[in-house]
Design a protein around this motif. Structure first.
Motif, PDB file in Angstrom:
ATOM      1  N   LYS A  48       0.637  -1.060   0.148  1.00 37.91           N
ATOM      2  CA  LYS A  48       0.130   0.026  -0.047  1.00 37.91           C
ATOM      3  C   LYS A  48       1.122   1.371  -0.028  1.00 37.91           C
ATOM      4  O   LYS A  48       2.073   1.191   0.161  1.00 37.91           O
ATOM      5  CB  LYS A  48      -0.973   0.056   1.115  1.00 37.91           C
ATOM      6  CG  LYS A  48      -1.773  -1.174   1.281  1.00 37.91           C
ATOM      7  CD  LYS A  48      -2.696  -1.080   2.627  1.00 37.91           C
ATOM      8  CE  LYS A  48      -3.987  -2.416   2.463  1.00 37.91           C
ATOM      9  NZ  LYS A  48      -3.321  -3.780   2.282  1.00 37.91           N
ATOM     10  N   GLY A  49       0.490   2.263   0.038  1.00 35.67           N
ATOM     11  CA  GLY A  49       1.226   3.574  -0.060  1.00 35.67           C
ATOM     12  C   GLY A  49       1.974   3.717  -1.006  1.00 35.67           C
ATOM     13  O   GLY A  49       3.102   4.337  -1.055  1.00 35.67           O
ATOM     14  N   GLY A  50       1.736   3.202  -2.359  1.00 35.26           N
ATOM     15  CA  GLY A  50       2.551   3.270  -3.586  1.00 35.26           C
ATOM     16  C   GLY A  50       3.597   2.010  -3.703  1.00 35.26           C
ATOM     17  O   GLY A  50       4.290   1.992  -4.565  1.00 35.26           O
ATOM     18  N   GLY A  51       3.551   1.099  -2.705  1.00 29.93           N
ATOM     19  CA  GLY A  51       4.510   0.095  -2.680  1.00 29.93           C
ATOM     20  C   GLY A  51       4.464  -0.954  -3.990  1.00 29.93           C
ATOM     21  O   GLY A  51       5.576  -1.341  -4.346  1.00 29.93           O
ATOM     22  N   LEU A  52       3.157  -1.307  -4.406  1.00 25.25           N
ATOM     23  CA  LEU A  52       3.067  -2.035  -5.678  1.00 25.25           C
ATOM     24  C   LEU A  52       3.681  -1.256  -6.721  1.00 25.25           C
ATOM     25  O   LEU A  52       4.464  -1.934  -7.609  1.00 25.25           O
ATOM     26  CB  LEU A  52       1.860  -2.293  -5.769  1.00 25.25           C
ATOM     27  CG  LEU A  52       1.363  -3.113  -6.986  1.00 25.25           C
ATOM     28  CD1 LEU A  52       2.013  -4.491  -7.143  1.00 25.25           C
ATOM     29  CD2 LEU A  52      -0.181  -3.469  -7.319  1.00 25.25           C
ATOM     30  N   ALA A  53       3.364   0.075  -7.038  1.00 26.05           N
ATOM     31  CA  ALA A  53       4.173   0.964  -8.184  1.00 26.05           C
ATOM     32  C   ALA A  53       5.695   0.929  -7.984  1.00 26.05           C
ATOM     33  O   ALA A  53       6.306   0.691  -8.901  1.00 26.05           O
ATOM     34  CB  ALA A  53       3.723   2.107  -8.192  1.00 26.05           C
ATOM     35  N   ARG A  54       6.146   1.001  -6.752  1.00 27.74           N
ATOM     36  CA  ARG A  54       7.457   0.809  -6.663  1.00 27.74           C
ATOM     37  C   ARG A  54       8.365  -0.347  -6.837  1.00 27.74           C
ATOM     38  O   ARG A  54       9.142  -0.238  -7.637  1.00 27.74           O
ATOM     39  CB  ARG A  54       8.137   1.421  -5.359  1.00 27.74           C
ATOM     40  CG  ARG A  54       7.726   2.858  -4.840  1.00 27.74           C
ATOM     41  CD  ARG A  54       8.212   3.473  -3.558  1.00 27.74           C
ATOM     42  NE  ARG A  54       7.954   2.605  -2.351  1.00 27.74           N
ATOM     43  CZ  ARG A  54       6.567   2.840  -1.573  1.00 27.74           C
ATOM     44  NH1 ARG A  54       6.164   4.003  -2.007  1.00 27.74           N
ATOM     45  NH2 ARG A  54       6.579   2.116  -0.809  1.00 27.74           N
ATOM     46  N   LEU A  55       7.594  -1.528  -6.597  1.00 27.41           N
ATOM     47  CA  LEU A  55       8.024  -2.663  -6.884  1.00 27.41           C
ATOM     48  C   LEU A  55       7.765  -3.127  -8.248  1.00 27.41           C
ATOM     49  O   LEU A  55       8.753  -3.821  -8.760  1.00 27.41           O
ATOM     50  CB  LEU A  55       7.169  -3.872  -6.019  1.00 27.41           C
ATOM     51  CG  LEU A  55       7.462  -4.083  -4.652  1.00 27.41           C
ATOM     52  CD1 LEU A  55       6.471  -5.262  -4.150  1.00 27.41           C
ATOM     53  CD2 LEU A  55       8.874  -4.647  -4.751  1.00 27.41           C
ATOM     54  N   ALA A  56       7.079  -2.561  -8.912  1.00 24.30           N
ATOM     55  CA  ALA A  56       7.021  -2.723 -10.528  1.00 24.30           C
ATOM     56  C   ALA A  56       7.872  -2.070 -11.400  1.00 24.30           C
ATOM     57  O   ALA A  56       8.045  -2.192 -12.452  1.00 24.30           O
ATOM     58  CB  ALA A  56       5.269  -2.362 -10.725  1.00 24.30           C
ATOM     59  N   TYR A  57       8.325  -1.070 -10.783  1.00 20.23           N
ATOM     60  CA  TYR A  57       9.509  -0.029 -11.691  1.00 20.23           C
ATOM     61  C   TYR A  57      10.602  -1.052 -12.275  1.00 20.23           C
ATOM     62  O   TYR A  57      11.090  -2.019 -11.485  1.00 20.23           O
ATOM     63  CB  TYR A  57      10.078   0.888 -10.732  1.00 20.23           C
ATOM     64  CG  TYR A  57      10.922   1.920 -11.321  1.00 20.23           C
ATOM     65  CD1 TYR A  57      10.448   2.886 -12.368  1.00 20.23           C
ATOM     66  CD2 TYR A  57      12.455   1.575 -11.327  1.00 20.23           C
ATOM     67  CE1 TYR A  57      11.189   3.877 -13.014  1.00 20.23           C
ATOM     68  CE2 TYR A  57      13.060   2.272 -12.331  1.00 20.23           C
ATOM     69  CZ  TYR A  57      12.861   3.360 -13.007  1.00 20.23           C
ATOM     70  OH  TYR A  57      13.725   4.250 -13.799  1.00 20.23           O
ATOM     71  N   PRO A  58      10.925  -0.987 -13.576  1.00 21.77           N
ATOM     72  CA  PRO A  58      10.660   0.160 -14.455  1.00 21.77           C
ATOM     73  C   PRO A  58       9.439  -0.154 -15.333  1.00 21.77           C
ATOM     74  O   PRO A  58       9.076   0.806 -16.257  1.00 21.77           O
ATOM     75  CB  PRO A  58      12.044   0.166 -15.226  1.00 21.77           C
ATOM     76  CG  PRO A  58      12.512  -1.234 -15.287  1.00 21.77           C
ATOM     77  CD  PRO A  58      11.829  -1.968 -13.944  1.00 21.77           C
ATOM     78  N   ALA A  59       8.622  -1.190 -14.817  1.00 19.45           N
ATOM     79  CA  ALA A  59       7.517  -1.423 -15.875  1.00 19.45           C
ATOM     80  C   ALA A  59       6.509  -0.268 -15.982  1.00 19.45           C
ATOM     81  O   ALA A  59       6.269   0.641 -14.851  1.00 19.45           O
ATOM     82  CB  ALA A  59       6.723  -2.704 -15.510  1.00 19.45           C
ATOM     83  N   GLN A  60       5.768  -0.197 -16.833  1.00 18.46           N
ATOM     84  CA  GLN A  60       4.787   0.875 -16.901  1.00 18.46           C
ATOM     85  C   GLN A  60       3.564   0.290 -16.105  1.00 18.46           C
ATOM     86  O   GLN A  60       3.376  -0.877 -16.174  1.00 18.46           O
ATOM     87  CB  GLN A  60       4.320   1.153 -18.315  1.00 18.46           C
ATOM     88  CG  GLN A  60       5.356   1.982 -19.056  1.00 18.46           C
ATOM     89  CD  GLN A  60       5.734   3.484 -18.598  1.00 18.46           C
ATOM     90  OE1 GLN A  60       4.623   4.353 -18.429  1.00 18.46           O
ATOM     91  NE2 GLN A  60       6.679   3.718 -18.386  1.00 18.46           N
ATOM     92  N   VAL A  61       2.915   1.163 -15.332  1.00 21.71           N
ATOM     93  CA  VAL A  61       1.595   0.810 -14.586  1.00 21.71           C
ATOM     94  C   VAL A  61       0.535   1.612 -15.011  1.00 21.71           C
ATOM     95  O   VAL A  61       0.624   3.002 -14.807  1.00 21.71           O
ATOM     96  CB  VAL A  61       2.092   0.924 -12.974  1.00 21.71           C
ATOM     97  CG1 VAL A  61       0.816   0.371 -12.201  1.00 21.71           C
ATOM     98  CG2 VAL A  61       3.348   0.179 -12.645  1.00 21.71           C
ATOM     99  N   VAL A  62      -0.635   0.870 -15.298  1.00 21.68           N
ATOM    100  CA  VAL A  62      -1.849   1.550 -15.435  1.00 21.68           C
ATOM    101  C   VAL A  62      -2.831   1.034 -14.543  1.00 21.68           C
ATOM    102  O   VAL A  62      -3.060  -0.170 -14.547  1.00 21.68           O
ATOM    103  CB  VAL A  62      -2.373   1.215 -17.035  1.00 21.68           C
ATOM    104  CG1 VAL A  62      -3.755   1.939 -17.121  1.00 21.68           C
ATOM    105  CG2 VAL A  62      -1.425   1.947 -18.197  1.00 21.68           C
ATOM    106  N   SER A  63      -3.584   1.975 -13.570  1.00 24.03           N
ATOM    107  CA  SER A  63      -4.327   1.559 -12.671  1.00 24.03           C
ATOM    108  C   SER A  63      -5.831   2.097 -13.108  1.00 24.03           C
ATOM    109  O   SER A  63      -6.026   3.403 -13.404  1.00 24.03           O
ATOM    110  CB  SER A  63      -4.090   1.992 -11.282  1.00 24.03           C
ATOM    111  OG  SER A  63      -2.971   1.230 -10.957  1.00 24.03           O
ATOM    112  N   LEU A  64      -6.984   1.291 -13.175  1.00 25.88           N
ATOM    113  CA  LEU A  64      -8.155   1.668 -13.482  1.00 25.88           C
ATOM    114  C   LEU A  64      -9.046   1.678 -11.932  1.00 25.88           C
ATOM    115  O   LEU A  64      -9.433   0.284 -11.484  1.00 25.88           O
ATOM    116  CB  LEU A  64      -8.778   0.891 -14.491  1.00 25.88           C
ATOM    117  CG  LEU A  64      -8.224   0.832 -15.911  1.00 25.88           C
ATOM    118  CD1 LEU A  64      -8.730  -0.097 -16.819  1.00 25.88           C
ATOM    119  CD2 LEU A  64      -7.860   2.278 -16.477  1.00 25.88           C
TER     120      LEU A  64
END
Length: 408
Positions: free
Chosen positions: A96-112
């Motif tokens: 949470k708190g952006g943790g998933l996006a940080r782990l996914a870097y450098p992949a592009q992340v799109v959240s709906l």
């Protein structure tokens, strides 16, 4: 979910009754491992909605899932708002708190994203797994202090809090992320207004950000009903109308509802004539401070409190109420209000009087937070709103319908 044979889609069901459990933890671990292995050539598509916090539990070691769940349940029982709950959750989480996006870097992340939080803050919806946090450890500590929990935390939670960064993560760290709100309470209210106008109602939207303790919100709606009835009876510009408007403005100031321009709304109400029935729509999420051991939900408790308030207003000086047919409804857009099978309930000014005939004491049920039991017994449950699970969640919606009675 029905999948084709040999499908590459993996489904992990968890968070029964919207509470984190071992199955949800298993899913969170799988998502964490997947995100870690992504590259710049990958796209991570994330679908986020209400319930996401419970579905993605990844407490920072050494916090145990059971410890984090107990803390969350205690906060909720003491009246913490969803924003406060999610600030605490994301402070204690890896994802949470952006943790998933940080782990996914450098992949592009799109959240709906389907928003179930007032104001649609990206870092609070589902505790913001793909959004930079706008909160710090100090915000979490203030919430724990507010609800008298700071001195009774597990050692594991104290350890994590003592090692957490004091400042929120910088937004520029999330340039690889695109977050899109595709559903919200405001959108739901706009569609509800279109439907109501198609049925012949003069329709106004009060706010998609109604929040606060349920008894105070009930008082706000009762005053709105009284003012609406006065207007349809041609008495809206007299002393009673001025009194109702004054009460409403004072209540609104105390509640401090985000973005609510009540003076502008009251001016729009003045333009409603008696020739058309009135529909007032609002949405958001109230809170209930639990005092009893009954069964219910915030929508059913709100409807029951409005029913009691309208009964008391009618007994005091309710000639205008007696000249109108009034229905108040409150329901959760996810189809489930608390641990019940109902989405909510509806009431009228006659509810308390009719309940007394059946031997049901509304105030006793409210004192025990037992609204579902009341509505289940009252007139064989006909005032319960039962939709079944809707598969979505954009918080709660309230509707007030007022129609002038035909004079004989």
């Amino acid at each position: 979910m029905l999948l084709k044979p040999h499908s590459k889609i993996q489904v992990i069901e968890g968070a029964k009754n919207n509470l984190p459990d071992q199955e949800a933890l298993k899913g969170a671990v799988a998502i964490q491992e997947l995100a870690k292995g992504l590259t710049a050539d990958d796209l991570l598509l994330v679908l986020i909605s209400g319930g996401g916090s419970a579905l993605l539990p990844a407490p920072i070691p050494p916090i145990l899932l059971e410890e984090k769940e107990k803390l969350t349940k205690t906060l909720a029982s003491r009246g913490a708002a969803i924003q406060e709950l999610n600030i605490v959750r994301k402070t204690l989480s890896l994802l949470k708190g952006g943790g998933l996006a940080r782990l996914a870097y450098p992949a592009q992340v799109v959240s709906l994203i389907l928003s179930d939080v007032i104001g649609d803050p990206l870092d609070i919806i589902a505790s913001g797994p793909t959004a930079a946090s706008s909160h710090s450890i100090q915000d979490c500590l203030q919430i724990l202090t507010k609800y008298n929990l700071l001195q009774s935390l597990p050692e594991s939670v104290e350890m994590v809090l003592s090692h957490s960064p004091t400042k929120p993560t910088a937004p520029e760290d999330y340039s690889h992320v695109c977050n899109v709100i595709i559903g919200s309470n405001a959108l739901a209210l706009d569609e509800a207004k279109r439907q109501a106008e198609g049925l012949g109602y003069a329709t106004l939207i009060l706010s998609p950000a109604i929040c606060g303790e349920v008894s105070r919100i009930a008082a706000l709606y009762c005053q709105l009903v009284q003012l609406g009835c006065l207007g349809l009876a041609g008495l809206g510009e007299g002393a009673q109308g001025d009194k109702a408007r004054g009460n409403l403005l004072q209540l609104a100031a105390e509640l401090d509802i985000p973005g609510l321009n009540l003076a502008e709304f009251l001016q729009a109400m003045r333009g409603l004539g008696p020739e058309r029935p009135v529909c007032i729509l609002a949405g958001g999420e109230t809170t209930v401070q639990l005092q009893g051991t009954g069964k219910g939900g915030r929508n059913q408790e709100l409807a029951l409190r409005v029913g009691l308030g309208l009964h008391q207003a009618q007994a005091a000086e309710g000639r205008s109420l007696a000249r109108c047919d009034v229905v108040f409804l409150s329901g959760g857009t996810d189809g489930q209000d608390g641990p019940t099978e109902a989405a909510g309930a509806f009431c009228s000014p006659e509810l308390v009087r009719e309940a007394l005939r059946d031997g049901l004491d509304v105030e006793a049920f409210l004192n025990n937070n037992d609204s579902y039991t009341f509505f289940s017994h009252f007139q064989d449950g006909r005032h319960l709103l039962v939709t079944g699970l809707t598969g979505t969640n954009v918080m709660d919606i309230q509707a007030i319908l007022i129609r002038a009675m035909e004079r004989s």
